[in-house]
Design an enzyme around this catalytic site. Sequence first.
Site, short mmCIF file in Angstrom:
data_model
loop_
_atom_site.label_atom_id
_atom_site.label_comp_id
_atom_site.label_asym_id
_atom_site.label_seq_id
_atom_site.Cartn_x
_atom_site.Cartn_y
_atom_site.Cartn_z
N GLY A 12 0.78 -1.23 0.00
CA GLY A 12 0.00 0.00 0.00
C GLY A 12 0.81 1.28 0.00
O GLY A 12 0.38 2.28 0.57
N SER A 13 1.96 1.27 -0.68
CA SER A 13 2.71 2.53 -0.71
C SER A 13 1.97 3.59 -1.53
O SER A 13 2.03 4.78 -1.20
CB SER A 13 4.14 2.31 -1.23
OG SER A 13 4.14 1.98 -2.59
N ASN A 14 1.27 3.16 -2.58
CA ASN A 14 0.46 4.13 -3.33
C ASN A 14 -0.71 4.63 -2.48
O ASN A 14 -1.01 5.82 -2.48
CB ASN A 14 -0.07 3.51 -4.62
CG ASN A 14 0.95 3.57 -5.73
OD1 ASN A 14 1.21 4.65 -6.26
ND2 ASN A 14 1.53 2.44 -6.06
N LEU A 84 -5.15 -6.88 -6.52
CA LEU A 84 -4.75 -7.99 -7.39
C LEU A 84 -5.89 -8.87 -7.90
O LEU A 84 -5.68 -9.69 -8.79
CB LEU A 84 -3.70 -8.86 -6.68
CG LEU A 84 -2.37 -8.16 -6.44
CD1 LEU A 84 -1.39 -9.10 -5.75
CD2 LEU A 84 -1.77 -7.64 -7.74
N ASN A 101 -7.47 2.61 -12.10
CA ASN A 101 -6.41 1.68 -11.68
C ASN A 101 -5.06 2.27 -12.10
O ASN A 101 -4.99 3.05 -13.05
CB ASN A 101 -6.61 0.33 -12.39
CG ASN A 101 -5.54 -0.68 -12.03
OD1 ASN A 101 -5.20 -0.87 -10.87
ND2 ASN A 101 -4.99 -1.34 -13.05
N HIS A 103 -1.26 1.07 -13.37
CA HIS A 103 -0.51 -0.08 -13.87
C HIS A 103 0.95 0.34 -14.04
O HIS A 103 1.22 1.40 -14.61
CB HIS A 103 -1.10 -0.55 -15.20
CG HIS A 103 -0.48 -1.81 -15.68
ND1 HIS A 103 -0.79 -3.04 -15.15
CD2 HIS A 103 0.48 -2.03 -16.62
CE1 HIS A 103 -0.06 -3.97 -15.74
NE2 HIS A 103 0.71 -3.38 -16.64
N ASP A 144 -6.89 -4.19 -17.59
CA ASP A 144 -6.00 -3.17 -18.16
C ASP A 144 -6.44 -2.62 -19.51
O ASP A 144 -5.61 -2.22 -20.32
CB ASP A 144 -4.56 -3.73 -18.30
CG ASP A 144 -4.01 -4.18 -16.97
OD1 ASP A 144 -4.43 -3.64 -15.93
OD2 ASP A 144 -3.14 -5.07 -16.97
N GLU A 173 4.86 6.49 -9.71
CA GLU A 173 3.49 6.28 -9.23
C GLU A 173 3.19 7.23 -8.09
O GLU A 173 2.17 7.90 -8.07
CB GLU A 173 3.30 4.82 -8.79
CG GLU A 173 3.51 3.84 -9.91
CD GLU A 173 3.15 2.41 -9.52
OE1 GLU A 173 2.22 2.21 -8.73
OE2 GLU A 173 3.82 1.48 -10.00
C1 GRF Z 1 2.15 -0.79 -7.92
O1 GRF Z 1 3.29 -0.98 -8.67
C2 GRF Z 1 0.94 -0.66 -8.81
O2 GRF Z 1 1.23 -0.09 -10.05
C3 GRF Z 1 0.51 -2.07 -9.02
O3 GRF Z 1 0.78 -2.70 -7.78
C4 GRF Z 1 1.82 -2.02 -7.09
C5 GRF Z 1 1.31 -1.69 -5.73
O4 GRF Z 1 2.30 -1.22 -4.88
N1 GRF Z 1 -0.83 -2.13 -9.54
P1 GRF Z 1 1.89 -0.65 -3.47
O5 GRF Z 1 1.08 -1.69 -2.73
O6 GRF Z 1 1.09 0.61 -3.70
O7 GRF Z 1 3.19 -0.36 -2.78
#
Ligand code: GRF
Length: 189
Positions: A12-14, A84, A101, A103, A144, A173
């Site tokens: 969950g870094s994003n 996922l 989403n 990608h 996608d 990202e």
């Molecule tokens: C990211 O690379 C995103 O593009 C992909 O899954 C990864 C998730 O990373 N769909 P995080 O859990 O946000 O660190």
Amino acid sequence: MKKIVIFASGGGSNAEAIMKHFSGRENIRVSGVFTNNPNAGVLQKAEKYGVPTIVFNREELNGDIVLHKLDTIKPDLIVLAGFLWKFPEHIVQQYPDKIINIHPALLPNYGGKGMYGLHVHTAVHNNKETESGITIHFVNEHYDEGNIIFQASVALDDCATPQDIAAKVLQLEHKYFPAVIEDLLKKEF
Ligand code: GRF
């Protein structure tokens, strides 16, 4: 108040970059983090930002339970950030043009089933690509394949391994995803 719900399966870094970006805002809020993974790191990150979390199983996602929980929040945007599982059609139909989403590659290349995480970056590496990047797109019934909202690319000349590519793409990202979300929500104001 515009509301965002994030779906994530892993670290969950994003999700964290998004929660951080909108924390303390008066007009946009992350109202929930939904995950299929009870051990996902994203759960602690949500807690840190005081965002409510929901853990669900496949039956709950593909049945009515997750949709019902979303309907009680009524999100303006649903953000898949490292989610996922295939996103169910009945939720896509209920929230048309409101699900996006990210990608970690330049779609339409390196997308589709099985193209996630390090698989993507390994394929990019094996093909000796000189650049990769990110794609933020709407979610439709196919992996996608929804309309592209935003792409950014990065040169790979200093990347010796798929892990190097992954790290560089992840930085992109974090840099762009929150801003693209904000733009989308502002267009609706
Ligand atoms: C990211 O690379 C995103 O593009 C992909 O899954 C990864 C998730 O990373 N769909 P995080 O859990 O946000 O660190």
